[in-house]
Scaffold this active site. Structure first.
Site, PDB file in Angstrom:
ATOM      1  N   HIS A   1       0.834  -1.205   0.000  1.00  0.00           N
ATOM      2  CA  HIS A   1       0.000   0.000   0.000  1.00  0.00           C
ATOM      3  C   HIS A   1       0.868   1.255   0.000  1.00  0.00           C
ATOM      4  CE1 HIS A   1      -3.438   2.555   1.421  1.00  0.00           C
ATOM      5  NE2 HIS A   1      -2.449   3.199   2.022  1.00  0.00           N
ATOM      6  N   GLU A   2       1.891   1.290   0.854  1.00  0.00           N
ATOM      7  CA  GLU A   2       2.755   2.469   0.927  1.00  0.00           C
ATOM      8  C   GLU A   2       3.566   2.640  -0.351  1.00  0.00           C
ATOM      9  OE1 GLU A   2       2.206   4.545   3.119  1.00  0.00           O
ATOM     10  OE2 GLU A   2       1.011   3.276   4.430  1.00  0.00           O
TER      11      GLU A   2
ATOM     12  N   HIS B   1       1.412   4.353  -2.863  1.00  0.00           N
ATOM     13  CA  HIS B   1       1.352   5.810  -2.700  1.00  0.00           C
ATOM     14  C   HIS B   1       2.508   6.489  -3.438  1.00  0.00           C
ATOM     15  CE1 HIS B   1      -2.004   6.472  -0.066  1.00  0.00           C
ATOM     16  NE2 HIS B   1      -1.523   5.738   0.924  1.00  0.00           N
TER      17      HIS B   1
ATOM     18  N   GLU C   1      -6.131   6.566  -1.076  1.00  0.00           N
ATOM     19  CA  GLU C   1      -6.077   5.383  -0.217  1.00  0.00           C
ATOM     20  C   GLU C   1      -6.647   4.159  -0.930  1.00  0.00           C
ATOM     21  OE1 GLU C   1      -4.652   5.081   2.825  1.00  0.00           O
ATOM     22  OE2 GLU C   1      -3.936   7.107   2.424  1.00  0.00           O
TER      23      GLU C   1
END
Length: 261
Positions: A123-124, A127, A184
């Site tokens: 997930h990071e 980003h 997100e």
């Protein structure tokens, strides 16, 4: 003045139009190199002001998961990643431009296995690859600029103060927060794909958000939050689970079976 507003708006749109890795239209006004410099500088400062976890076992575990996920990125995107574990009891992790990722020790109590941690790290990474930091700054700048220009047009009118107040609320809840939630959601999808390609069971991402929901303390309503609710995230992950399971199966056939402990 109205013509000036239109010309500036058109210039922003035509010169900064971009597409995210999932095909979403983006506004990117900042040079990527400048964003990377700012991210690296901020991360360097954080390492001097926040306690860094020194336990070898913890760092080896986090590095094992991170390296497995990074290894499935295109070769030109695998360089210069830095993942640091910070001593912080909050269940959190973050990403900065320049390929910097911070993992709080508190998140390791919620992400109880390697698959759940892979969901977080993926997930990071999402980003960073999608340049969400650049987009957030660009949207904020464009919003402030439009409000300043409108203020100049409305200056001296009775309606001016009311319009500017409404613009401020609209920019916050109508633009800034929804874009953050879309970031997100996009990072969730990118992380799901990455963890599956790396050989981590993507179903662990759903378990992670059940755990996060159980640890939530008075989260604000979703429309007033920069993050989707845990239930919204779970639904989004489940909607893309078939694709993720196919990627996971293919990774297994390629011998990708991480064993991070």
């Amino acid at each position: 003045m109205q013509k000036l507003v239109t010309l500036i708006a058109l210039a922003l749109i035509t010169t900064a139009c971009a597409t995210s890795p999932t095909g979403r239209s983006q506004l990117l006004l900042m040079p990527e190199s400048e964003m990377d410099q700012m991210g690296v500088a901020a991360f360097t400062e954080m390492k001097t002001t926040i306690d860094v976890e020194k336990a070898a076992a913890t760092n080896q575990y986090v590095d094992c998961v991170a390296n497995a996920v990074i290894a499935v990125l295109p070769s030109d995107q695998q360089r210069n990643w830095e993942v640091v574990v910070f001593k912080d009891n909050s269940a959190n992790a973050f990403a900065l431009p320049g390929n910097k990722i911070g993992v709080h020790t508190g998140i390791l109590k919620v992400a109880s296995d390697q698959g759940q941690l892979a969901a977080i790290i993926g997930h990071e990474i999402g980003h960073v690859l999608a340049q969400h930091g650049n987009e957030r700054m660009s949207i904020e700048y464009a919003s402030q600029t439009s409000q300043q220009l409108l203020g100049a047009v409305m200056e001296g009118t009775q309606e001016g103060a009311m319009v500017m107040a409404a613009m401020g609320v609209g920019a916050q809840y109508g633009v800034a927060l929804p874009y953050s939630r879309s970031h997100e959601t996009e990072a969730d999808l990118m992380g799901l794909r990455l963890m599956a390609k790396a050989g981590f069971d993507p179903r662990a991402s759903v378990t992670l958000w059940h755990n996060m929901a159980a640890n939530a303390n008075g989260a604000p309503p979703e429309f007033m939050s920069t993050h989707p609710s845990s239930q919204s995230r779970i639904k989004g992950l489940q909607a893309n689970m078939k694709e993720a399971l196919d990627l996971y199966s293919a990774a297994g056939k390629q011998g990708k079976k991480p064993r991070c402990q």
